[in-house]
Design an enzyme around this catalytic site. Structure first.
Site, PDB file in Angstrom:
ATOM      1  N   ASP A 238       9.747  -1.490   1.940  1.00  0.00           N
ATOM      2  CA  ASP A 238       9.026  -2.713   2.267  1.00  0.00           C
ATOM      3  C   ASP A 238       9.578  -3.378   3.520  1.00  0.00           C
ATOM      4  O   ASP A 238       8.877  -4.154   4.173  1.00  0.00           O
ATOM      5  CB  ASP A 238       9.087  -3.693   1.093  1.00  0.00           C
ATOM      6  CG  ASP A 238       8.152  -3.266  -0.022  1.00  0.00           C
ATOM      7  OD1 ASP A 238       7.057  -3.838  -0.125  1.00  0.00           O
ATOM      8  OD2 ASP A 238       8.498  -2.336  -0.768  1.00  0.00           O
ATOM      9  N   LYS A 249      11.515  -1.272  -3.837  1.00  0.00           N
ATOM     10  CA  LYS A 249      11.375  -1.779  -5.206  1.00  0.00           C
ATOM     11  C   LYS A 249      12.702  -1.742  -5.947  1.00  0.00           C
ATOM     12  O   LYS A 249      13.479  -0.813  -5.811  1.00  0.00           O
ATOM     13  CB  LYS A 249      10.317  -0.960  -5.946  1.00  0.00           C
ATOM     14  CG  LYS A 249       9.984  -1.466  -7.325  1.00  0.00           C
ATOM     15  CD  LYS A 249       9.574  -2.941  -7.316  1.00  0.00           C
ATOM     16  CE  LYS A 249       8.384  -3.216  -6.416  1.00  0.00           C
ATOM     17  NZ  LYS A 249       8.034  -4.650  -6.365  1.00  0.00           N
TER      18      LYS A 249
END
Length: 349
Positions: A238, A249
């Site tokens: 991300d 995550k």
């Protein structure tokens, strides 16, 4: 490919990932506020999909504006961009997507282009970003497939597949590319608590593609590594800092440490716009804290005692020293990442 998101004449249509795998249904976001809600509530998720969703949200807001003067529209654009930027703070792709549309808007406004023409151009750019995402990930997949063993089991965590992008996927795109070459590989998918992206999404997506997949609990990875079952691990990202530290995550950090201990290559696959050269290292990456209910409830049923404290960080940061390589559509980055990232960032797109 089932479309994760799609521009339509009525708004932006999103595959509702909160309902998968039981139900395949779509949510139509008719304005930028509804796009923001879709991103915030994880109807759409995954850094790449969030980036294009943010771009489409800004374009939709501009297209629907009733402003008749550029100063009035300027003020609206600031509100639109700010609203979308507040939805998911960790995924740098969101801010990239917003900036793509905002920068084009600012350029056209500075040139005093007619508002109708501005609307047309920002919508066209948002649709182009969608197409580019799929094309870039297919190139990324080819680079990544070169690194995978020609047979064996690959571990992945969370969902960095077609559902996390406009199509094809990053980590799962590498696996898809390898399978397309005829590699005899299968996948171990971590369940990825608490939102269960592996359980609900990765297992569903790979099964639909007839790629052999075994779902395992998050705490089983070390066991199977010790048994010699896992030949490589590959995840998405991300945000990647300038030194290679990577936010992904929650649980990714643990997988990376296990890989290091067992001598298993640990790969990160992400489009180059996931790299944030303004963020020097992982300590500077903001970590989103999500609602306690994601932990306390499973499929709407409470599984925890009342009154227990809950911590729910959505991401963790894997230090660069645990990463074997970072795979992008521009090529493969290796340590020292600070140098390889800086050199690749100077390349013309």
């Amino acid at each position: 490919m089932i479309p994760t998101l799609q521009w339509t004449s009525e708004g932006v249509s999103f595959l509702d990932q909160t309902k998968l795998p039981q139900v395949e249904t779509y949510v139509l976001a008719r304005n930028y506020n509804e796009v923001a809600d879709v991103i915030r509530n994880m109807v759409v998720r995954g850094a790449m999909a969030i980036g294009v969703s943010g771009a489409m949200g800004v374009a939709l807001g501009i297209q629907q504006s009733t402003a008749v003067t550029l100063p009035d529209l300027n003020a609206e654009v600031e509100v639109i961009c700010d609203t979308l930027a507040k939805t998911r703070p960790t995924a740098v792709n969101l801010f990239w997507g917003i900036a793509q549309i905002r920068d084009l808007y600012n350029k056209l406004a500075a040139e005093n282009v007619a508002i109708d023409e501005i609307k047309s151009q920002v919508v066209a750019l948002a649709q182009t970003l969608y197409d580019e995402d799929i094309a870039n990930l297919k190139v990324l997949g080819a680079y990544g497939a070169d690194l995978l063993p020609k047979e064996g089991t690959i571990l992945t965590h969370c969902n960095a597949g077609a559902l996390a992008a406009c199509g094809y996927g990053s980590a799962l795109g590498v696996i898809r590319a390898a399978v397309e070459r005829g590699y005899k590989i299968d996948v171990f998918a971590d369940e990825t608590r608490p939102f269960n992206q592996g359980t609900r999404l990765t297992a569903w997506e790979l099964t639909k593609d007839n790629i052999p997949t075994t779902l395992i609990c998050d705490n089983m990875a070390g066991y199977f590594m010790g048994q010699g079952r896992i030949k490589a691990a590959i995840v998405g990202a991300d945000r990647i800092a300038a030194n290679g530290d990577t936010a992904n995550k929650i649980g990714t950090y643990s997988v990376a440490i296990l890989c290091k201990e067992h001598g298993i290559p640990f790969y990160v696959a992400a489009p180059f716009n996931t790299i944030d050269i303004e963020t020097l290292n992982g300590k500077d990456i903001p970590i989103e804290e999500r609602a306690a209910k994601e932990v306390t409830h499973v499929n709407g049923v409470q599984v925890t005692p009342d009154g227990v404290g809950i911590a729910n960080p959505a991401f963790d940061v894997t230090p660069a020293k645990y990463i074997t390589a970072i795979i992008t559509e521009r090529g493969v980055l290796r340590a020292p990442f600070e140098e390889s990232i800086a050199a690749m960032s100077k390349q013309t797109k």
